[in-house]
Design an enzyme around this catalytic site. Structure first.
Site, PDB file in Angstrom:
ATOM      1  CG  HIS A 392      -2.240   0.668   0.959  1.00  0.00           C
ATOM      2  ND1 HIS A 392      -2.451   1.553  -0.080  1.00  0.00           N
ATOM      3  CD2 HIS A 392      -3.435   0.591   1.595  1.00  0.00           C
ATOM      4  CE1 HIS A 392      -3.693   1.980  -0.064  1.00  0.00           C
ATOM      5  NE2 HIS A 392      -4.316   1.412   0.951  1.00  0.00           N
ATOM      6  CG  ASP A 396      -3.061   4.994  -3.876  1.00  0.00           C
ATOM      7  OD1 ASP A 396      -2.474   4.801  -2.788  1.00  0.00           O
ATOM      8  OD2 ASP A 396      -2.895   6.015  -4.579  1.00  0.00           O
TER       9      ASP A 396
END
Length: 429
Positions: A392, A396
């Site tokens: 992450h 995204d």
């Protein structure tokens, strides 16, 4: 000592296939090494004479260490020019006295160079060959040797075992702990950690501590691919000697879609996100005592049939412990087919330093709602889950979602012979 995997730091020399003074050719196998991930024969980087062995069989050396020296031009101690036409004759070493530490059985002698095959106690086997034969239940006296002086190599044992359908010999029960040993809790058994298991554990913990993992899941309809496989699988097996599974289609589609989502083919650095221009897919392959991740390079430029053959060969050699060192490094994204065991969904852990790994659940027939001519109906379709874990810090959720939906549509709209699915071999079968 070559790099034998992204997380491997050292290797053990199992056996020297050449001795000091032997002439070697470039790319000729000269020693066998072992790590927690793979056993491999290492080729000579240049032609010449193996003038000095620096790391003996059984010793451990770090990656990058010098294992031996190859002299180019002259045989060490002989004064013979390797470029000359005359054959090289290196005086043999004095015979070793039999007994512990000599490498020869009591009363035995070194293997004969004249080419005859020694029998019984006169025949020499390296410790690595003896261990492999024991694991495969092979009688070494029955194995023809192809090495120097009719020496039996690890490859000879593997070929013999495959030809005879040999299976691992049952292991003797572990001896009971000595009275002074610490007693295990009642109802528990201690399983010692192998090198492979310890390395996998360290790599998985480091990956989870390094990257914030997120997993997104999409469901794909594989019906078009399933029908095509059914029509082609028998002729493909006859033509190529291997099965046409779902995996080559997934690999091909993944490599294609990654071009549209370059941040999933990247790695994190403190200076910024480094996007890899080449796409090399790691394929997680389960072994009896762990797993390895060999690399399929440039799958986007290969046809379906080429991928199918390459993957099948990679799996076979991984299970036989014959992967080459260079096959275990350089992946930019990984595919894990955990659905082969019937599992529907998984949350795979990233293979560092990659930022994406695709897990594929089992592909099976399920009743689903489909819309035809504006009307909803229940149909039997071939369905499977696509599970994408990602870093992450780099990717995204919206990007991961678009990647999965693009991959899903690419698989669902499979049309034989067109676009990325063009394959002259399959079209002629």
């Amino acid at each position: 000592m070559p790099q034998l995997g992204e997380s491997v730091a050292e290797g053990t020399v199992i056996e020297w296939l050449k001795k000091e003074g032997d002439r070697v050719q470039k790319d000729e196998a000269i020693l066998a090494i072992s790590t927690e991930k793979v056993d491999a024969e290492i080729p000579a980087p240049a032609a010449g004479v193996l003038s000095q062995i620096l790391v003996k069989a059984g010793d451990v050396a770090p990656i990058g260490a010098t294992l031996a020296l190859i002299t180019e031009g002259f045989a060490s101690g002989t004064g013979i020019d390797l470029g000359a036409e005359a054959p090289i004759t290196v005086p043999p070493p004095p015979p070793l006295a039999p007994g512990p530490g000599t490498g020869y059985p009591p009363g035995g002698a070194p293997p004969t160079p004249e080419g005859r095959v020694p029998k019984g106690e006169d025949r020499f086997y390296s410790p690595a060959v003896r261990k492999l034969a024991e694991e495969l239940g092979v009688n070494l006296e029955e194995v023809p040797g192809t090495g120097e002086g009719a020496r039996v190599t690890r490859r000879d044992v593997e070929v013999f075992a495959l030809a005879r359908g040999a299976r691992p010999a049952p292991k003797e029960p572990a001896p009971m702990a000595a009275p002074e040993a610490r007693a295990e809790p009642v109802g528990e058994e201690l399983i010692p950690l192998t090198k492979m298991r310890r390395t996998i554990a360290e790599h998985m913990v480091r990956s989870m501590q390094t990257a914030p993992h997120v997993t997104s899941i999409a469901e794909a309809d594989f019906t078009a691919i399933a029908r095509y496989r059914e029509a082609k699988k028998e002729t493909f097996r006859q033509a190529k000697g291997t099965s046409l599974t779902f995996l080559p289609f997934i690999v091909k589609a993944t490599a294609h879609v990654l071009r549209e989502f370059p941040t999933l083919n990247a790695r994190w650095t403190d200076q910024g996100i480094r996007v890899r221009k080449a796409i090399h897919l790691g394929l997680a392959i389960a072994l009896e005592d762990g797993l390895v991740v060999p690399v399929l390079r440039n799958p986007g430029s290969r046809s379906l049939s080429e991928i199918a053959v390459a993957v099948a060969e990679m799996v076979r050699r991984a299970q036989e412990g014959r992967l080459l060192p260079e096959e275990l490094t350089g992946s930019t994204f990984t595919v894990n087919n955990f659905g082969a065991d019937g599992n529907l969904i998984g949350t795979p852990i990233l293979n560092q330093p990659e930022v994406g790994i695709l897990g594929v659940g089992t592909i099976e027939k399920r009743p689903v709602v489909v819309t035809r001519d504006g009307e909803d109906t229940i149909a039997i379709r071939w369905m499977g889950f696509l599970c994408l874990s990602y870093d992450h810090r780099v990717v995204d959720g919206a990007v991961a979602g678009r990647f999965l939906q693009t991959l899903r549509r690419t698989l669902e709209t499979f049309t034989p012979g067109t676009g990325i699915w063009a394959d002259p071999v399959l079209q002629t079968l």
